[in-house]
Write a protein that holds these residues in place. Structure first.
Motif, PDB file in Angstrom:
ATOM      1  N   LEU A 154       0.524  -1.414 -10.680  1.00  0.00           N
ATOM      2  CA  LEU A 154       1.605  -2.239  -9.948  1.00  0.00           C
ATOM      3  C   LEU A 154       1.305  -3.218  -9.078  1.00  0.00           C
ATOM      4  O   LEU A 154       1.949  -3.904  -8.317  1.00  0.00           O
ATOM      5  N   GLY A 155      -0.169  -3.232  -8.769  1.00  0.00           N
ATOM      6  CA  GLY A 155      -0.805  -4.154  -7.696  1.00  0.00           C
ATOM      7  C   GLY A 155      -0.662  -3.434  -6.234  1.00  0.00           C
ATOM      8  O   GLY A 155      -0.817  -4.324  -5.167  1.00  0.00           O
ATOM      9  N   LEU A 156      -0.675  -2.067  -6.205  1.00  0.00           N
ATOM     10  CA  LEU A 156      -0.600  -1.563  -4.829  1.00  0.00           C
ATOM     11  C   LEU A 156      -1.936  -0.947  -4.501  1.00  0.00           C
ATOM     12  O   LEU A 156      -2.602  -0.502  -5.506  1.00  0.00           O
ATOM     13  N   GLU A 157      -2.301  -0.848  -3.453  1.00  0.00           N
ATOM     14  CA  GLU A 157      -3.366  -0.174  -2.992  1.00  0.00           C
ATOM     15  C   GLU A 157      -3.008   1.065  -2.290  1.00  0.00           C
ATOM     16  O   GLU A 157      -1.911   1.418  -2.294  1.00  0.00           O
TER      17      GLU A 157
ATOM     18  N   VAL B  73       0.773  -1.211   0.025  1.00  0.00           N
ATOM     19  CA  VAL B  73       0.200  -0.067  -0.133  1.00  0.00           C
ATOM     20  C   VAL B  73       0.855   1.109   0.059  1.00  0.00           C
ATOM     21  O   VAL B  73       1.909   1.064   0.786  1.00  0.00           O
ATOM     22  N   VAL B  74       0.455   2.443  -0.586  1.00  0.00           N
ATOM     23  CA  VAL B  74       1.078   3.567  -0.618  1.00  0.00           C
ATOM     24  C   VAL B  74       0.209   4.642  -0.158  1.00  0.00           C
ATOM     25  O   VAL B  74      -0.736   4.617  -0.077  1.00  0.00           O
ATOM     26  N   LEU B  75       0.724   5.753   0.528  1.00  0.00           N
ATOM     27  CA  LEU B  75      -0.089   6.922   1.072  1.00  0.00           C
ATOM     28  C   LEU B  75       0.228   7.914   0.019  1.00  0.00           C
ATOM     29  O   LEU B  75       1.163   8.399  -0.419  1.00  0.00           O
ATOM     30  N   LEU B  76      -1.007   8.463  -0.418  1.00  0.00           N
ATOM     31  CA  LEU B  76      -0.967   9.687  -1.124  1.00  0.00           C
ATOM     32  C   LEU B  76      -1.570  10.801  -0.290  1.00  0.00           C
ATOM     33  O   LEU B  76      -2.870  10.768   0.399  1.00  0.00           O
TER      34      LEU B  76
END
Length: 257
Positions: free
Chosen positions: A157-160, A134-137
């Motif tokens: 990329l398969g990231l939430e 997961v990435v933070l925006l």
């Protein structure tokens, strides 16, 4: 220039330096780039609902914990019921490292959030290569168009994506493909905490959106208040990291709920 502006200016310099050290093709060849990611959306529905954070320092608090080993802490978080792990990878202001997630990826089997100031496409490939799920925006750092663009890239990329907001104006950054919305109880510009403000913002979100309360959760009473107001997840770090043994502090907190 406020602290957020200073962080972003430094971050852009760091990104430029990182791009000189490693190309996109090298990132894509890394050990974890092709791995199937874990879902934070699914994991929030299990265990404690807590995204337990590893954080060495912060601009507002200074050094929080300079001695705990990250691998020991995240293993303890998982063993005691964390739904996910958050790891600060910003070096200058939070004492993190781009290698922290990579170092513990094989140690836990729950989602890892790369918590950083994401302002460039390169960072998302980095996150995937590190082993993040997961990435933070942070809405305060981005335009609504950038949030949409970076969310699409993350999904490719398969990231939430966890979108962080802390003002009503930032609600316009939300779009239907966002996975989760984090509401920061602490204002990033003056670091004041207001739990009720977060509840008011949450109530303006669409009903089916998973919401995460972030920062400023310092007690069981804070946690219970936010849970009763309908938050699905709780990002907590300083409360545990300020202790000699963050994993034990986390275990005690979960038992008290």
């Amino acid at each position: 220039m406020n602290i957020l502006d200073k962080i972003i200016a430094t971050k852009k310099q760091e990104i430029a330096a990182s791009q000189k050290l490693k190309s996109l093709s090298e990132l894509k060849d890394s050990e974890f780039f092709g791995r199937k990611t874990f879902s934070l959306k699914q994991n929030l529905k299990t265990k404690s609902g807590i995204i337990a954070e590893f954080k060495r320092k912060s601009p507002s608090k200074g050094i929080i914990n300079a001695h705990s080993e990250i691998k020991d802490v995240v293993r303890s978080y998982e063993n005691n019921g964390a739904s996910a792990i958050s790891i600060l990878t910003d070096q200058e202001y939070f004492g993190g490292s781009s290698t922290d997630i990579f170092a513990v990826r094989n140690s836990v089997e729950i989602p890892i959030l790369r918590k950083d100031f994401m302002v460039d496409e390169f960072q998302f490939y980095e996150a995937k290569a590190m082993g993040a799920d997961v990435v933070l925006l942070i809405a305060a750092c981005l335009s609504p168009a950038q949030v949409h663009e970076f969310t699409e890239l993350s999904h490719e990329l398969g990231l939430e994506v966890l979108l962080e907001i802390h003002t009503e104006k930032e609600l316009r950054h939300f779009n239907p493909i966002i996975d989760l919305v984090g509401i920061n109880n602490r204002n990033l510009k003056n670091f004041e905490v207001d739990l009720q403000h977060s509840v008011d913002l949450k109530n303006l979100l669409p009903e089916n959106v998973l919401s995460v309360a972030e920062s400023g959760i310092y007690s069981k009473e804070n946690f219970t208040f936010l849970k009763e107001k309908g938050f699905d997840g709780f990002l907590m770090g300083e409360y545990f990291m300020k202790n000699e043994n963050p994993g034990d502090a986390f275990a005690e907190f979960v038992k008290s709920l």
